[in-house]
Design an enzyme around this catalytic site. Structure first.
Site, PDB file in Angstrom:
ATOM      1  N   SER A 138     131.532 -23.639  -8.345  1.00 18.54           N
ATOM      2  CA  SER A 138     131.558 -24.352  -7.077  1.00 18.54           C
ATOM      3  C   SER A 138     131.323 -23.421  -5.886  1.00 18.54           C
ATOM      4  O   SER A 138     130.404 -23.618  -5.092  1.00 18.54           O
ATOM      5  CB  SER A 138     132.897 -25.074  -6.927  1.00 18.54           C
ATOM      6  OG  SER A 138     132.996 -25.683  -5.655  1.00 18.54           O
TER       7      SER A 138
ATOM      8  N   SER B  47     125.871 -21.385 -16.863  1.00 14.14           N
ATOM      9  CA  SER B  47     125.304 -21.354 -15.512  1.00 14.14           C
ATOM     10  C   SER B  47     124.060 -20.472 -15.410  1.00 14.14           C
ATOM     11  O   SER B  47     123.395 -20.463 -14.365  1.00 14.14           O
ATOM     12  CB  SER B  47     126.354 -20.851 -14.520  1.00 14.14           C
ATOM     13  OG  SER B  47     127.468 -21.708 -14.476  1.00 14.14           O
TER      14      SER B  47
ATOM     15  N   HIS C 156     139.826 -15.263  -2.429  1.00 16.11           N
ATOM     16  CA  HIS C 156     141.264 -15.560  -2.517  1.00 16.11           C
ATOM     17  C   HIS C 156     141.958 -14.241  -2.845  1.00 16.11           C
ATOM     18  O   HIS C 156     141.453 -13.443  -3.632  1.00 16.11           O
ATOM     19  CB  HIS C 156     141.509 -16.605  -3.600  1.00 16.11           C
ATOM     20  CG  HIS C 156     142.948 -17.005  -3.788  1.00 16.11           C
ATOM     21  ND1 HIS C 156     143.844 -17.113  -2.738  1.00 16.11           N
ATOM     22  CD2 HIS C 156     143.644 -17.328  -4.906  1.00 16.11           C
ATOM     23  CE1 HIS C 156     145.027 -17.503  -3.212  1.00 16.11           C
ATOM     24  NE2 HIS C 156     144.932 -17.623  -4.521  1.00 16.11           N
TER      25      HIS C 156
ATOM     26  N   ASP D 287     148.055 -20.075   1.027  1.00 13.75           N
ATOM     27  CA  ASP D 287     147.133 -20.885   0.236  1.00 13.75           C
ATOM     28  C   ASP D 287     147.843 -21.499  -0.970  1.00 13.75           C
ATOM     29  O   ASP D 287     147.735 -22.706  -1.230  1.00 13.75           O
ATOM     30  CB  ASP D 287     145.956 -20.022  -0.235  1.00 13.75           C
ATOM     31  CG  ASP D 287     144.899 -20.827  -0.977  1.00 13.75           C
ATOM     32  OD1 ASP D 287     144.129 -21.535  -0.304  1.00 13.75           O
ATOM     33  OD2 ASP D 287     144.849 -20.746  -2.221  1.00 13.75           O
TER      34      ASP D 287
ATOM     35  N   GLU E 253     148.619 -25.587  -1.440  1.00 17.87           N
ATOM     36  CA  GLU E 253     148.139 -26.310  -2.615  1.00 17.87           C
ATOM     37  C   GLU E 253     149.281 -26.997  -3.351  1.00 17.87           C
ATOM     38  O   GLU E 253     149.190 -28.163  -3.741  1.00 17.87           O
ATOM     39  CB  GLU E 253     147.438 -25.338  -3.578  1.00 17.87           C
ATOM     40  CG  GLU E 253     146.108 -24.811  -3.079  1.00 17.87           C
ATOM     41  CD  GLU E 253     145.582 -23.665  -3.920  1.00 17.87           C
ATOM     42  OE1 GLU E 253     144.413 -23.284  -3.730  1.00 17.87           O
ATOM     43  OE2 GLU E 253     146.338 -23.138  -4.775  1.00 17.87           O
TER      44      GLU E 253
END
Length: 339
Positions: free
Chosen positions: A28, A54, A109, A192, A196
C-alpha cells in the site's frame, strides 16, 4: 514550544536529483511512494524478496526491481515499507551489510527504531517520513495535485543534511503540499500505536459492534442496527474530517446534537479513560511491542493473531454488512476486499 510545520517552499526537491531511492516493499505505502517519487522526477528502484507477488506489478509500472540486498547496494536512500514484524530480520540479513557511508535509512513508522529492534550504524542518516493516511490515499491525493500531511523525524544525522533530504522526500511524495509536522521517533511511535488501538481501529470497531449488538439483542432488525451503528459512521467521520466536531454538529439534527452532548459522557466514562491510560502505559513501556512481536513470530505461527482475525470476520455484523453493501454495488471499483 510547538513543533514546526514545513511546506513546499521549505523543501528542495533538487537535493534528490543525483540520488537513487530504493523502496523496500511494494504494498500500500510502497507503491504510492515509488510512483509519486518517480512522477516527481526522482530515480526510484524497488527492493523485494525473490518470488514476491509484487515483482511483476512493480516492473509493469516501470520500475527496476532487485532483491532487497542488491537494491540497498545501489541506493543512496533506502525507505523501509514492509510490515513492522518483518523489518528487523530483513534489515539484519539484507540491508545492514549493504548500506553505503552517509546513505539515508528511512522509515514511515518509528516502531523498530524506537523499540530497539533495529540499530543502524553511526555512518548513516536515519529519518522518518510518515504520511498520515493509507498508501492508496497518498497516491490518489498526489494525482489530484494535493497531498497527505506527513510527519518528519530525524533520529541520526551523519551527513549533516538529513532533514533537508527527508523534506525533499516528503515533497517528492506530495506531503509538503499539505504540510510536514516535525516530531520524533518516540512521539510518532507511541501516539500512532495509541491512536490505532484506543480510537481509530480498536476503539471505533468495538464501539460500533457494541452498539449493533445492543440493538439486535433488544430485538431490532439486524439490518437496521447495521445502518444506524456502522454504515452511517462514514457520514459522521466525513463531516468531522471536513469541518471538525462543530461542523458535524452543525450538519446533524438538533436531536442528534442534543444526544451527543448528554450521552457521549455516559459511554466514554472516566473508567474508559483509565483503560486508555493503561493502554498508553503498555505502549510506552514496551509491553505491547513485546507481546506483538512474540505473537507474530515464526515460532508462534501467528496462531493467536489468526484466531482473532477469524473471530472478527465471523461477527454477525460482517455478514449483515456484506449483504447491505450489495445495495450500493456501484462502489465495487473502490473496494479493497471483495465479497
Amino acid at each position: 514550544m510547538s513543533a514546526k510545520i514545513y511546506y513546499q517552499e521549505d523543501c528542495n526537491l533538487s537535493i534528490l536529483e543525483d540520488k537513487t531511492i530504493a523502496i523496500i516493499g511494494y504494498g500500500s505505502q510502497g507503491h504510492a511512494h515509488a510512483l509519486n517519487l518517480k512522477e516527481s522526477g526522482c530515480k526510484v528502484i524497488i527492493g523485494l524478496y525473490e518470488g514476491s507477488q509484487s515483482w511483476k506489478k512493480a516492473e509493469a509500472q516501470g520500475f527496476e526491481v532487485f532483491v532487497a540486498a542488491e537494491a540497498t547496494k545501489r541506493a543512496d536512500i533506502v525507505m523501509f515499507l514492509i510490515h513492522d514484524e518483518t523489518q528487523a530480520a530483513i534489515y539484519k540479513a539484507d540491508i545492514e551489510p549493504n548500506l553505503k557511508d552517509e546513505s539515508m535509512l528511512m522509515f514511515a513508522h518509528g516502531f523498530n527504531i524506537h523499540f530497539g529492534m533495529i540499530t543502524p550504524p553511526k555512518n548513516v542518516d536515519v529519518a522518518m517520513i510518515a504520511p498520515k493516511g493509507p498508501g492508496h490515499t497518498v497516491r490518489s491525493e498526489y494525482q489530484l495535485g494535493k497531498g497527505v500531511p506527513c510527519l518528519v523525524a530525524i533520529e541520526q544525522d551523519a551527513s549533516g543534511k538529513a532533514l533537508d533530504k527527508a523534506l525533499a522526500y516528503a515533497a517528492g511524495i506530495g506531503g509538503a503540499r499539505a504540510g510536514v509536522l516535525e516530531t520524533t521517533f518516540r512521539v510518532e511511535t507511541e501516539t500512532d500505536l495509541f491512536g490505532e488501538q484506543a480510537v481509530l481501529c480498536g476503539g471505533v470497531v468495538a464501539l460500533m459492534q457494541a452498539g449493533y449488538e445492543t440493538l439486535v439483542e433488544a430485538g431490532y432488525d439486524e439490518r437496521s442496527a447495521y445502518f444506524e451503528c456502522i454504515h452511517e459512521m462514514k457520514l459522521i467521520v466525513d463531516l468531522i474530517y471536513q469541518s471538525g466536531f462543530a461542523g458535524m454538529r452543525y450538519s446533524v439534527s438538533n436531536t442528534a446534537e442534543y444526544g451527543d452532548y448528554i450521552t457521549g459522557p455516559k459511554i466514554i466514562t472516566e473508567d474508559i479513560k483509565k483503560n486508555m491510560k493503561k493502554v498508553l502505559g503498555d505502549i510506552q513501556d514496551g509491553t505491547f511491542a513485546r507481546n506483538f512481536l512474540v505473537d507474530m513470530s515464526a515460532t508462534s505461527g501467528q496462531a493467536h493473531f489468526k484466531a482473532m482475525r477469524k473471530l472478527g470476520a465471523e461477527h454477525s455484523s460482517e455478514k449483515v454488512g456484506a449483504a447491505i453493501r450489495e445495495l450500493y454495488s456501484w462502489s465495487d471499483e473502490d473496494k479493497l476486499i471483495h465479497n
